[in-house]
Design a protein around this motif. Structure first.
Motif, PDB file in Angstrom:
ATOM      1  N   VAL A   5      46.465  -1.245  22.843  1.00 13.71           N
ATOM      2  CA  VAL A   5      47.207  -2.508  22.963  1.00 13.71           C
ATOM      3  C   VAL A   5      46.569  -3.347  24.064  1.00 13.71           C
ATOM      4  O   VAL A   5      46.245  -2.816  25.129  1.00 13.71           O
ATOM      5  CB  VAL A   5      48.687  -2.267  23.361  1.00 13.71           C
ATOM      6  CG1 VAL A   5      49.469  -3.575  23.332  1.00 13.71           C
ATOM      7  CG2 VAL A   5      49.352  -1.232  22.479  1.00 13.71           C
ATOM      8  N   ILE A   6      46.386  -4.636  23.817  1.00 19.88           N
ATOM      9  CA  ILE A   6      45.985  -5.557  24.883  1.00 19.88           C
ATOM     10  C   ILE A   6      47.066  -6.620  25.050  1.00 19.88           C
ATOM     11  O   ILE A   6      47.906  -6.803  24.169  1.00 19.88           O
ATOM     12  CB  ILE A   6      44.613  -6.220  24.590  1.00 19.88           C
ATOM     13  CG1 ILE A   6      44.629  -6.913  23.224  1.00 19.88           C
ATOM     14  CG2 ILE A   6      43.488  -5.207  24.702  1.00 19.88           C
ATOM     15  CD1 ILE A   6      43.437  -7.825  23.005  1.00 19.88           C
ATOM     16  N   ARG A   7      47.014  -7.320  26.175  1.00 20.27           N
ATOM     17  CA  ARG A   7      48.027  -8.339  26.432  1.00 20.27           C
ATOM     18  C   ARG A   7      47.612  -9.681  25.823  1.00 20.27           C
ATOM     19  O   ARG A   7      46.433  -9.955  25.592  1.00 20.27           O
ATOM     20  CB  ARG A   7      48.208  -8.520  27.933  1.00 20.27           C
ATOM     21  CG  ARG A   7      46.981  -9.158  28.577  1.00 20.27           C
ATOM     22  CD  ARG A   7      47.093  -9.228  30.081  1.00 20.27           C
ATOM     23  NE  ARG A   7      45.966  -9.954  30.650  1.00 20.27           N
ATOM     24  CZ  ARG A   7      45.733 -10.087  31.935  1.00 20.27           C
ATOM     25  NH1 ARG A   7      46.551  -9.501  32.814  1.00 20.27           N
ATOM     26  NH2 ARG A   7      44.705 -10.785  32.372  1.00 20.27           N
ATOM     27  N   GLY A   8      48.619 -10.528  25.572  1.00 20.15           N
ATOM     28  CA  GLY A   8      48.375 -11.907  25.177  1.00 20.15           C
ATOM     29  C   GLY A   8      48.935 -12.840  26.234  1.00 20.15           C
ATOM     30  O   GLY A   8      49.608 -12.395  27.184  1.00 20.15           O
ATOM     31  N   ASN A   9      48.687 -14.128  26.086  1.00 17.64           N
ATOM     32  CA  ASN A   9      49.154 -15.090  27.090  1.00 17.64           C
ATOM     33  C   ASN A   9      50.681 -15.143  27.170  1.00 17.64           C
ATOM     34  O   ASN A   9      51.242 -15.354  28.253  1.00 17.64           O
ATOM     35  CB  ASN A   9      48.566 -16.491  26.823  1.00 17.64           C
ATOM     36  CG  ASN A   9      48.791 -16.990  25.410  1.00 17.64           C
ATOM     37  OD1 ASN A   9      48.701 -16.221  24.452  1.00 17.64           O
ATOM     38  ND2 ASN A   9      49.078 -18.269  25.269  1.00 17.64           N
TER      39      ASN A   9
ATOM     40  N   GLN B 287      51.459  -3.852  32.671  1.00 12.78           N
ATOM     41  CA  GLN B 287      50.315  -2.948  32.846  1.00 12.78           C
ATOM     42  C   GLN B 287      49.325  -3.030  31.676  1.00 12.78           C
ATOM     43  O   GLN B 287      48.311  -2.325  31.677  1.00 12.78           O
ATOM     44  CB  GLN B 287      50.792  -1.502  33.101  1.00 12.78           C
ATOM     45  CG  GLN B 287      51.702  -0.908  32.036  1.00 12.78           C
ATOM     46  CD  GLN B 287      50.957  -0.464  30.796  1.00 12.78           C
ATOM     47  OE1 GLN B 287      49.955   0.233  30.871  1.00 12.78           O
ATOM     48  NE2 GLN B 287      51.441  -0.879  29.626  1.00 12.78           N
ATOM     49  N   LEU B 288      49.588  -3.887  30.688  1.00  7.24           N
ATOM     50  CA  LEU B 288      48.659  -3.984  29.556  1.00  7.24           C
ATOM     51  C   LEU B 288      47.324  -4.586  30.005  1.00  7.24           C
ATOM     52  O   LEU B 288      47.297  -5.547  30.775  1.00  7.24           O
ATOM     53  CB  LEU B 288      49.255  -4.870  28.453  1.00  7.24           C
ATOM     54  CG  LEU B 288      50.440  -4.298  27.680  1.00  7.24           C
ATOM     55  CD1 LEU B 288      50.969  -5.347  26.695  1.00  7.24           C
ATOM     56  CD2 LEU B 288      50.044  -3.019  26.946  1.00  7.24           C
ATOM     57  N   PRO B 289      46.209  -4.054  29.515  1.00  8.11           N
ATOM     58  CA  PRO B 289      44.903  -4.608  29.886  1.00  8.11           C
ATOM     59  C   PRO B 289      44.610  -5.902  29.132  1.00  8.11           C
ATOM     60  O   PRO B 289      45.177  -6.147  28.066  1.00  8.11           O
ATOM     61  CB  PRO B 289      43.927  -3.511  29.444  1.00  8.11           C
ATOM     62  CG  PRO B 289      44.608  -2.857  28.286  1.00  8.11           C
ATOM     63  CD  PRO B 289      46.087  -2.917  28.583  1.00  8.11           C
TER      64      PRO B 289
END
Ligand code: ZN
Length: 242
Positions: free
Chosen positions: A57-61, A100-102
């Motif tokens: 999982v990655i982060r979005g805005n 904590q998402l990259p």
């Protein structure tokens, strides 16, 4: 290995559940390209689902904006209001999970995940011109992205670098010697004038990406948006796919 590719869920639980049911039996692992929350009425349940079910999982805005209200102030007024609502509606532990998402790029097993592009997690890659620099800069041949809420993508041959738009439906066979930037579309707020939830399946054995759409109970999501006191335009746009 077959991957279920999810992006821009935007706290739309009905769309997420419909996608998971529609994709049943088609995948072994799930990856998520960011914007789990924002705009939609179910930020806690969708975040918990992603935490429990996604291998990468990655982060979005909008995930950043839900935890950083200064960041949210840079949004348009409706998106900023929704980010504030999301922040107040979410549990501490779910906000901590988002925190904590990259950012991308993240290697998910031979291919990379980004929200905007490898150059800038907030870049909107909408047309072939936008895709030239990101495709040149990416180190993986295959990169999946989100952020635009538009299903489809771009590719170029590694020798001539001439970028073409890919057909945004059906089955795409990827080939060696080509670089790809592929968007599975938005689960929870499609903007390609098709209201149906968008996602994709990637099969590493065949190199095929299948773009898929499925219907969901959009009226139920619209009612929840209105009942939550979120701006009515966020309910209306779901039925229009914009
Ligand atoms: Zn988004």
């Amino acid at each position: 290995m077959r991957f279920l590719l999810l992006s821009d869920i935007h706290a739309n639980l009905e769309a997420l559940e419909a996608v998971v049911a529609d994709a049943s039996g088609l995948y072994q692992q799930v990856v998520c390209l960011g914007d789990i929350v924002g705009y939609g009425p179910d930020p806690n349940t969708t975040t918990e689902w992603v935490q429990e079910n996604c291998a990468a999982v990655i982060r979005g805005n909008h995930d950043r904006a839900a935890i950083d209200l200064e960041e949210a102030q840079r949004f348009n007024p409706v998106a900023a209001l929704a980010a504030g609502w999301t922040n107040s509606a979410m549990s501490e532990s779910n906000l901590e999970y988002l925190n904590q998402l990259p950012s991308g790029p993240l290697d998910a097993g031979g291919f990379d995940l980004v929200h905007g592009s490898v150059l800038d997690e907030d870049q909107y890659v909408v047309d072939p011109t936008d895709a030239v620099e990101p495709l040149r800069a990416q180190t993986a041949d295959l990169v999946f992205f989100g952020h635009t809420h538009l299903q489809g993508g771009f590719s170029c041959h590694n020798s001539d670098r001439c970028v073409v738009a890919l057909p945004a439906a059906g089955l795409l066979s990827t080939s060696r010697g080509q670089s790809y930037l592929i968007n599975p579309g938005s689960v929870g707020q499609p903007r390609d004038e098709d209201w149906k939830a968008a996602y994709a399946i990637y099969d590493t054995a065949t190199g095929e990406v299948e773009f898929r759409r499925c219907e969901y109970d959009v009226e139920a999501t619209q009612r929840k948006i209105v009942d939550a006191g979120l701006p009515g335009v966020l309910a209306e746009r779901l039925a229009l796919g914009r």
